[in-house]
Design a protein around this motif. Structure first.
Motif, PDB file in Angstrom:
ATOM      1  N   TYR A  99      -3.044   2.517  -3.635  1.00 32.32           N
ATOM      2  CA  TYR A  99      -2.519   3.743  -3.217  1.00 32.32           C
ATOM      3  C   TYR A  99      -3.490   4.238  -2.145  1.00 32.32           C
ATOM      4  O   TYR A  99      -4.836   4.286  -2.380  1.00 32.32           O
ATOM      5  N   GLY A 100      -3.213   4.553  -0.859  1.00 29.95           N
ATOM      6  CA  GLY A 100      -3.740   4.932   0.164  1.00 29.95           C
ATOM      7  C   GLY A 100      -4.062   6.521   0.203  1.00 29.95           C
ATOM      8  O   GLY A 100      -3.146   6.984   0.410  1.00 29.95           O
ATOM      9  N   ILE A 101      -5.249   7.052   0.027  1.00 34.31           N
ATOM     10  CA  ILE A 101      -5.210   8.477  -0.301  1.00 34.31           C
ATOM     11  C   ILE A 101      -5.988   9.038   1.005  1.00 34.31           C
ATOM     12  O   ILE A 101      -7.164   8.867   1.447  1.00 34.31           O
ATOM     13  N   HIS A 102      -5.393   9.969   1.656  1.00 30.74           N
ATOM     14  CA  HIS A 102      -6.085  10.580   2.868  1.00 30.74           C
ATOM     15  C   HIS A 102      -6.788  11.879   2.198  1.00 30.74           C
ATOM     16  O   HIS A 102      -6.182  12.527   1.486  1.00 30.74           O
ATOM     17  N   PRO A 103      -7.992  12.258   2.907  1.00 29.55           N
ATOM     18  CA  PRO A 103      -8.683  13.432   2.399  1.00 29.55           C
ATOM     19  C   PRO A 103      -7.958  14.606   2.554  1.00 29.55           C
ATOM     20  O   PRO A 103      -8.231  15.633   1.639  1.00 29.55           O
ATOM     21  N   ILE A 162       0.955  -1.298   0.113  1.00 24.02           N
ATOM     22  CA  ILE A 162       0.104   0.098  -0.142  1.00 24.02           C
ATOM     23  C   ILE A 162       0.876   1.260   0.129  1.00 24.02           C
ATOM     24  O   ILE A 162       1.627   1.374   0.903  1.00 24.02           O
ATOM     25  N   ILE A 163       0.760   2.028  -1.314  1.00 26.34           N
ATOM     26  CA  ILE A 163       1.577   3.345  -1.120  1.00 26.34           C
ATOM     27  C   ILE A 163       0.640   4.394  -0.610  1.00 26.34           C
ATOM     28  O   ILE A 163      -0.177   4.708  -0.899  1.00 26.34           O
ATOM     29  N   VAL A 164       1.433   5.302   0.416  1.00 27.39           N
ATOM     30  CA  VAL A 164       0.663   6.490   0.901  1.00 27.39           C
ATOM     31  C   VAL A 164       1.376   7.596   0.513  1.00 27.39           C
ATOM     32  O   VAL A 164       2.614   7.853   1.008  1.00 27.39           O
ATOM     33  N   PRO A 165       0.849   8.329  -0.554  1.00 27.95           N
ATOM     34  CA  PRO A 165       1.534   9.619  -0.998  1.00 27.95           C
ATOM     35  C   PRO A 165       1.271  10.743  -0.046  1.00 27.95           C
ATOM     36  O   PRO A 165       0.255  10.813   0.635  1.00 27.95           O
ATOM     37  N   GLY A 166       2.367  11.843  -0.093  1.00 28.91           N
ATOM     38  CA  GLY A 166       1.938  13.066   0.434  1.00 28.91           C
ATOM     39  C   GLY A 166       2.859  14.172  -0.400  1.00 28.91           C
ATOM     40  O   GLY A 166       3.204  13.853  -1.398  1.00 28.91           O
ATOM     41  N   TYR A 167       2.665  15.277   0.529  1.00 32.66           N
ATOM     42  CA  TYR A 167       3.123  16.581   0.040  1.00 32.66           C
ATOM     43  C   TYR A 167       4.605  16.382  -0.713  1.00 32.66           C
ATOM     44  O   TYR A 167       5.173  17.034  -1.718  1.00 32.66           O
ATOM     45  N   GLY A 168       5.492  15.601   0.152  1.00 30.52           N
ATOM     46  CA  GLY A 168       6.754  15.450  -0.397  1.00 30.52           C
ATOM     47  C   GLY A 168       6.999  14.815  -1.848  1.00 30.52           C
ATOM     48  O   GLY A 168       7.912  15.221  -2.480  1.00 30.52           O
ATOM     49  N   PRO A 199      -4.308   4.427 -12.677  1.00 26.84           N
ATOM     50  CA  PRO A 199      -5.588   4.098 -12.806  1.00 26.84           C
ATOM     51  C   PRO A 199      -6.504   4.522 -11.340  1.00 26.84           C
ATOM     52  O   PRO A 199      -6.015   4.290 -10.301  1.00 26.84           O
ATOM     53  N   TYR A 200      -7.598   5.099 -11.454  1.00 31.86           N
ATOM     54  CA  TYR A 200      -8.273   5.727 -10.546  1.00 31.86           C
ATOM     55  C   TYR A 200      -8.641   4.581  -9.729  1.00 31.86           C
ATOM     56  O   TYR A 200      -8.857   4.714  -8.430  1.00 31.86           O
ATOM     57  N   GLU A 201      -8.830   3.418 -10.297  1.00 32.50           N
ATOM     58  CA  GLU A 201      -9.474   2.221  -9.409  1.00 32.50           C
ATOM     59  C   GLU A 201      -8.386   1.600  -8.411  1.00 32.50           C
ATOM     60  O   GLU A 201      -8.578   1.042  -7.469  1.00 32.50           O
ATOM     61  N   ALA A 202      -6.964   2.002  -8.564  1.00 28.59           N
ATOM     62  CA  ALA A 202      -6.027   2.080  -7.577  1.00 28.59           C
ATOM     63  C   ALA A 202      -6.114   2.687  -6.512  1.00 28.59           C
ATOM     64  O   ALA A 202      -5.119   2.556  -5.404  1.00 28.59           O
ATOM     65  N   LEU A 203      -6.782   3.706  -6.567  1.00 30.96           N
ATOM     66  CA  LEU A 203      -6.793   4.836  -5.355  1.00 30.96           C
ATOM     67  C   LEU A 203      -7.627   4.500  -4.075  1.00 30.96           C
ATOM     68  O   LEU A 203      -9.110   3.993  -4.744  1.00 30.96           O
ATOM     69  N   LEU A 204      -7.446   4.137  -3.001  1.00 35.83           N
ATOM     70  CA  LEU A 204      -8.173   3.723  -2.141  1.00 35.83           C
ATOM     71  C   LEU A 204      -8.626   4.944  -1.359  1.00 35.83           C
ATOM     72  O   LEU A 204      -7.656   5.548  -0.546  1.00 35.83           O
ATOM     73  N   GLU A 205      -9.789   4.937  -0.843  1.00 36.75           N
ATOM     74  CA  GLU A 205      -9.839   6.106   0.359  1.00 36.75           C
ATOM     75  C   GLU A 205      -9.558   5.702   1.645  1.00 36.75           C
ATOM     76  O   GLU A 205      -9.309   4.506   1.792  1.00 36.75           O
ATOM     77  N   MET A 206      -9.382   6.531   2.329  1.00 41.99           N
ATOM     78  CA  MET A 206      -8.781   6.128   3.667  1.00 41.99           C
ATOM     79  C   MET A 206      -9.559   5.076   4.521  1.00 41.99           C
ATOM     80  O   MET A 206      -8.786   4.200   4.939  1.00 41.99           O
ATOM     81  N   ASP A 207     -10.865   4.792   4.536  1.00 47.27           N
ATOM     82  CA  ASP A 207     -11.442   3.709   5.279  1.00 47.27           C
ATOM     83  C   ASP A 207     -11.047   2.364   4.431  1.00 47.27           C
ATOM     84  O   ASP A 207     -10.841   1.449   5.105  1.00 47.27           O
ATOM     85  N   GLU A 208     -11.187   2.622   3.243  1.00 42.91           N
ATOM     86  CA  GLU A 208     -10.900   1.398   2.454  1.00 42.91           C
ATOM     87  C   GLU A 208      -9.313   0.869   2.636  1.00 42.91           C
ATOM     88  O   GLU A 208      -8.670  -0.378   2.678  1.00 42.91           O
TER      89      GLU A 208
END
Length: 459
Positions: free
Chosen positions: A336-340, A304-310, A359-368
């Motif tokens: 990809y784990g995306i925090h709001p 699970i990749i969690v991207p941020g500002y860096g 791919p948008y399908e690879a982006l998981l919202e925080m709870d998911e």
């Protein structure tokens, strides 16, 4: 007003509605943007084509000057500076509405009988809220650009100063309706500008994007009010849409933070705001080489990749996409784990990764994402800090306490790609960096990930 103008206004209003609808989903966002731009262009054409318009030459000159400034700024802005640009553009909109309301008042100030009570209320509201939006947006720009500290700024007796300025603005606004004095409205504008500064100074860290959204709603409301003053239905429609959508977004973001809006805006007055986070007292951390990280990732089952500002700063979105593709080719499940509120504005990470055709399908919202992390072999955190910081759950009084986070600590192993051990935007230490199962990969995100990509290819 002719039927042609009314029909044109209707078409432009429909375009604005379609724009909001399109922007609600990544797949249709581009079309929504075009619809909004088409509606705005049509509105300008309609305004310029009306026969009663005066000073057309000056208006066209202002349009040219604005285009000369705005087009290069928008086309050359880096993804990392996009939130700052949004803050400036939003503030200019609110300030422009306030100035237009004041100028409109001046044109009829010689004959108070031409000013209805409704017009005067709308004028006072536009000047007050538009000025707050302008000066507040300038402070958010300074914080995002790090021209000033990103931490909450609480002045001595700040609560009472802010309350006094707010009360003064309200009293001036109430008095300004029946008195109808130009000088009074100018004083109201100055006091409101000060209120906007005091309103935003105590906000810091991950709360700044929420304030940007709230100020955007303020700007929309001022545009709607100025439309009432000018008798322009299209401005009322457009401003109402922006005000409503900004308010909804603000509430959704506050819910994602797990905190009430009042706590976000005024929490600094209740909490003790300390100095910069203390440096690590020679605490040991485990760092790894790109080859070490490549082995850890290359032989994992789920990452699970969690991207941020860096990641945005390093412009490493294309490199992270390449790494994800390599891992997927080896049979690794990658998401990809995306925090709001990751990044510096709502949807910052979504836009960044879309630029790399993730791919948008690879982006998981925080709870998911949180539901997947307990079965993940590796959580790869790239440039994020506050949105994965356990202090949000364990440290009462911390600026991010109560904010839901992405629970990367539940993965079997954690890899942090960071430039240094410096704290994140909220200015607090992240204990997860010192966890025995955490490995740090120091360096620029793009450069470091490029080395990991090369190492994975050689496995």
């Amino acid at each position: 007003m002719s039927n042609g103008v009314l029909f044109g206004d209707l078409i432009a209003a429909v375009c604005f509605i379609l724009a909001l609808k399109g922007l609600s989903a990544p797949r249709t966002a581009r079309y929504g943007n075009w619809a909004g731009a088409a509606g705005a262009a049509l509105a300008v054409i309609i305004s310029l084509s009306t026969g009663h318009l005066q000073h057309v030459g000056l208006i066209l000159l202002a349009v040219v000057i604005g285009a000369v400034i705005g087009v290069p700024a928008a086309t050359r802005v880096k993804m990392t500076a996009m939130p700052q640009l949004v803050a400036i553009f939003n503030g200019v909109g609110g300030g422009a509405a306030a100035v237009v309301a004041l100028v409109e008042f001046l044109t009829v100030a010689h004959n108070s009988s031409l000013i209805s009570a409704g017009d005067q209320v709308a004028t006072v509201f536009t000047i007050l809220v538009g000025s707050v939006s302008f000066s507040g947006s300038m402070i958010t720009f300074a914080k995002l650009q790090e021209l000033m500290t990103t931490r909450p700024v609480v002045l001595p007796a700040g609560r009472w100063i802010s309350s006094g300025v707010f009360a003064a603005a309200i009293v001036l606004g109430i008095v300004g309706v029946p008195v109808r004095s130009t000088g009074l409205l100018v004083v109201l504008m100055l006091v409101s500008l000060g209120l906007g500064v005091l309103f935003v100074l105590p906000v810091g860290g991950a709360d700044v994007p929420i304030v940007i959204s709230l100020l955007n709603a303020f700007t929309g409301l001022t545009v709607a009010a100025s439309g009432y003053v000018l008798g322009n239905t299209l401005l009322i429609v457009a401003g109402t849409l922006v005000g409503a959508s900004g308010t909804i977004l603000t509430r959704l973001m506050a819910a994602a933070m797990g905190r009430p809006i009042t706590g976000i805006l005024f929490g600094a007055f209740r909490a003790q705001v300390g100095g910069p986070a203390a440096a690590a007292e020679n605490r040991p951390v485990r760092s790894g080489t790109p080859e070490d990280i490549a082995i850890l990732l290359g032989y994992a089952r789920k990452v699970i990749i969690v991207p941020g500002y860096g990641l945005a700063v390093a412009q490493g979105q294309h490199t992270i996409r390449e790494l994800a593709d390599l891992l997927a080719a080896r049979g690794v499940k990658v998401a990809y784990g995306i925090h709001p509120v990751a990044g510096r504005m709502p949807g910052h990470m979504n836009v960044l990764l879309a630029e790399a055709n993730v791919p948008y399908e690879a982006l998981l919202e925080m709870d998911e994402a949180n539901s997947e992390l307990s079965s993940a072999d590796v959580a790869l955190v790239v440039g994020a800090n506050d949105v994965v910081n356990p202090a949000a759950k364990t440290t009462p009084g911390a600026p991010i306490y109560g904010m839901p986070i992405i629970n990367v600590d539940q993965a079997a192993a954690v890899v942090f790609c960071k430039r240094s051990l410096r704290p994140g935007f909220a200015g607090i230490e992240n204990e997860l960096l010192y966890d025995p199962k955490t490995t740090l990969l120091f360096g620029d995100a793009k450069e470091s990930l490029g080395k990991v990509v090369a190492a994975v290819k050689s496995l």
